[in-house]
Design an enzyme around this catalytic site. Structure first.
Site, PDB file in Angstrom:
ATOM      1  N   ASN A 256       0.858  -1.180   0.000  1.00  7.40           N
ATOM      2  CA  ASN A 256       0.000   0.000   0.000  1.00  7.40           C
ATOM      3  C   ASN A 256       0.895   1.231   0.000  1.00  7.40           C
ATOM      4  O   ASN A 256       1.803   1.328   0.816  1.00  7.40           O
ATOM      5  CB  ASN A 256      -0.907   0.033   1.228  1.00  7.40           C
ATOM      6  CG  ASN A 256      -1.840  -1.158   1.292  1.00  7.40           C
ATOM      7  OD1 ASN A 256      -2.228  -1.713   0.281  1.00  7.40           O
ATOM      8  ND2 ASN A 256      -2.206  -1.555   2.493  1.00  7.40           N
TER       9      ASN A 256
ATOM     10  N   HIS B 153       7.213   4.619   5.700  1.00 11.65           N
ATOM     11  CA  HIS B 153       8.405   3.830   5.419  1.00 11.65           C
ATOM     12  C   HIS B 153       8.151   2.911   4.212  1.00 11.65           C
ATOM     13  O   HIS B 153       7.085   2.310   4.104  1.00 11.65           O
ATOM     14  CB  HIS B 153       8.754   2.986   6.645  1.00 11.65           C
ATOM     15  CG  HIS B 153      10.102   2.369   6.581  1.00 11.65           C
ATOM     16  ND1 HIS B 153      11.158   2.807   7.346  1.00 11.65           N
ATOM     17  CD2 HIS B 153      10.590   1.347   5.838  1.00 11.65           C
ATOM     18  CE1 HIS B 153      12.232   2.080   7.082  1.00 11.65           C
ATOM     19  NE2 HIS B 153      11.903   1.179   6.163  1.00 11.65           N
TER      20      HIS B 153
ATOM     21  N   HIS C 119       7.623  -0.123   2.494  1.00 21.31           N
ATOM     22  CA  HIS C 119       7.416  -1.479   2.975  1.00 21.31           C
ATOM     23  C   HIS C 119       6.178  -2.079   2.341  1.00 21.31           C
ATOM     24  O   HIS C 119       5.387  -1.391   1.700  1.00 21.31           O
ATOM     25  CB  HIS C 119       7.256  -1.492   4.500  1.00 21.31           C
ATOM     26  CG  HIS C 119       5.923  -0.967   4.975  1.00 21.31           C
ATOM     27  ND1 HIS C 119       5.574   0.370   4.914  1.00 21.31           N
ATOM     28  CD2 HIS C 119       4.847  -1.605   5.504  1.00 21.31           C
ATOM     29  CE1 HIS C 119       4.345   0.532   5.392  1.00 21.31           C
ATOM     30  NE2 HIS C 119       3.887  -0.655   5.756  1.00 21.31           N
TER      31      HIS C 119
ATOM     32  N   GLN D  20       3.477  -5.897   2.856  1.00 27.99           N
ATOM     33  CA  GLN D  20       3.034  -6.915   3.801  1.00 27.99           C
ATOM     34  C   GLN D  20       2.833  -8.236   3.066  1.00 27.99           C
ATOM     35  O   GLN D  20       2.711  -8.272   1.832  1.00 27.99           O
ATOM     36  CB  GLN D  20       1.734  -6.484   4.485  1.00 27.99           C
ATOM     37  CG  GLN D  20       1.863  -5.195   5.281  1.00 27.99           C
ATOM     38  CD  GLN D  20       0.565  -4.810   5.962  1.00 27.99           C
ATOM     39  OE1 GLN D  20       0.097  -5.506   6.848  1.00 27.99           O
ATOM     40  NE2 GLN D  20      -0.010  -3.690   5.541  1.00 27.99           N
TER      41      GLN D  20
END
Length: 380
Positions: free
Chosen positions: A197, A208, A210, A212
């Site tokens: 996202n 940050h 990243h 999932q």
């Protein structure tokens, strides 16, 4: 030749932490331990079945306590410092760890201390196979077994996959492949879903860079519907889609192993699908050459999307993979990137028709959208 190296350890509360070092890393192989005093991990959530659709909803109240847009100096995904006791205790290239506030897990089937369900039964003692989860009934609950992981693309506080170096992008692809294979082998896992996202318009709670990775105890509703389409159309569905798109006007980028295109019936103002040229069920099944090209192509597409307007484009990047136990020969790995941005200062919000009835109305003609994205990729 240098290789990407995987290094596993644990955090203070027992969660797994895995470092993936770039092939050209400058980091030492030694990593500091996590010395924080952490609360016990939350109990595994409970799923409730929506009897109207047969879908399962995980009620994970512990997620209410997760970080929400903290200042850069308190970034929980940055390497830990004296003033920032983050989730990652030392420097890293790419890091993966079990989510502290998971939607699924940390328990897996067969664990004796499973939490009680709403009816007082030990849900993990009840069957949680596909046949059981497909059964329909009022008041049905099951334990939200599974695993949720966070993958940090970089130690930098701001950015996205598009801002990574080519070497770092390749490390992330390797981490996705590794985690897909490892999570698929866990007991009770039916599907593995890596995703990213990006942007507050999407609802991100951390800037940050990243993503999932969710490991579900069931086959997701979207994939269940896809399996039904394959059964109705035939096993050549993805091959036929790819052949049609590669000869049409909606291709935005093509390589030796992958083709990216705006789909024929795009729902979102910005929507790009990426398909491998051969039948591959998931990222773990890609060859080394395919992973090399994927790292470059994916980054190129995202950089192009960021050039559509004067500021970065919010998006969801979703890696649709075949379930662990069904459809491995017919469901093909597919990346779907979607953005609600329909103009420089306008977003598409799901109104009554889309949100309530699932009846979508497209805002842009897909062929025109493809042309805009091709031009943006060329500029990038």
């Amino acid at each position: 030749m240098n290789q990407i190296v995987k290094r596993s350890t644990t955090l203070a509360d027992g969660r797994e932490l895995i470092y993936f070092d770039d092939a050209d890393t400058t980091l030492s192989p030694e990593r500091k331990p996590d010395l924080r005093a952490l609360d016990p991990r939350p109990e595994t959530a409970t799923m409730r079945q929506d009897v109207l659709t047969g879908e399962w909803v995980s009620i994970a109240a512990s997620r209410q306590n997760r970080a929400f847009l903290p200042p850069a100096e308190l970034d929980p995904l940055a390497p830990a410092s004296a003033t920032n006791p983050s989730e990652i205790p030392d420097v890293y290239d790419v890091a993966v760890f079990e989510n502290r506030s998971p939607s699924f897990g940390p328990l897996l089937p067969g664990v004796p201390d499973a939490p009680a369900g709403l009816d007082g039964a030990q849900d993990l003692d009840a069957p949680q196979g596909l046949d059981d989860l497909r059964t329909l009934g009022l008041g049905r609950t099951r334990t939200s077994v599974g695993r949720c992981e966070v993958i940090c693309f970089s130690p930098e506080t701001y950015g996205s996959f598009a801002s990574l170096s080519e070497s770092r992008a390749r490390t992330v692809v390797e981490a996705w492949a590794d985690r897909t294979e490892a999570l698929s082998a866990l007991p009770g896992i039916q599907q593995v879903f890596p995703f990213e996202n990006r942007g507050e318009a999407i609802g991100v709670t951390l800037h940050h860079p990243h993503g999932q990775i969710y490991a579900y105890p069931y086959v997701t509703p979207r994939t269940t519907r896809l399996l039904q389409s394959i059964e109705q159309y035939g096993p050549t569905l993805f091959a036929d889609i790819l052949e049609t798109e590669r000869s049409g006007p909606r291709v935005v980028l093509a390589g030796e192993h992958f083709t990216a295109f705006v789909p024929f019936a795009a729902r979102w103002p910005v929507e790009v699908h990426l398909l491998p040229h051969r039948q591959v069920p998931d990222i773990a099944a890609l060859s080394s050459d395919e992973r090399d090209e994927l790292a470059v192509m994916y980054r190129t597409i995202l950089r192009g999307l960021d050039r559509l307007y004067d500021d970065p484009t919010p998006y969801i990047a979703a890696w649709h993979q075949a379930p662990v136990n069904v459809g491995r020969d017919t469901v093909r790995l597919m990346l779907q990137i979607t953005s609600p941005r329909r103009a420089a200062t306008k977003l598409k919000f799901l109104a009554g028709s889309e949100a309530a009835m699932g009846a979508w109305i497209g805002d842009l003609v897909p062929e025109q959208s493809a042309a805009l994205i091709r031009e943006a990729i060329e500029r990038a």
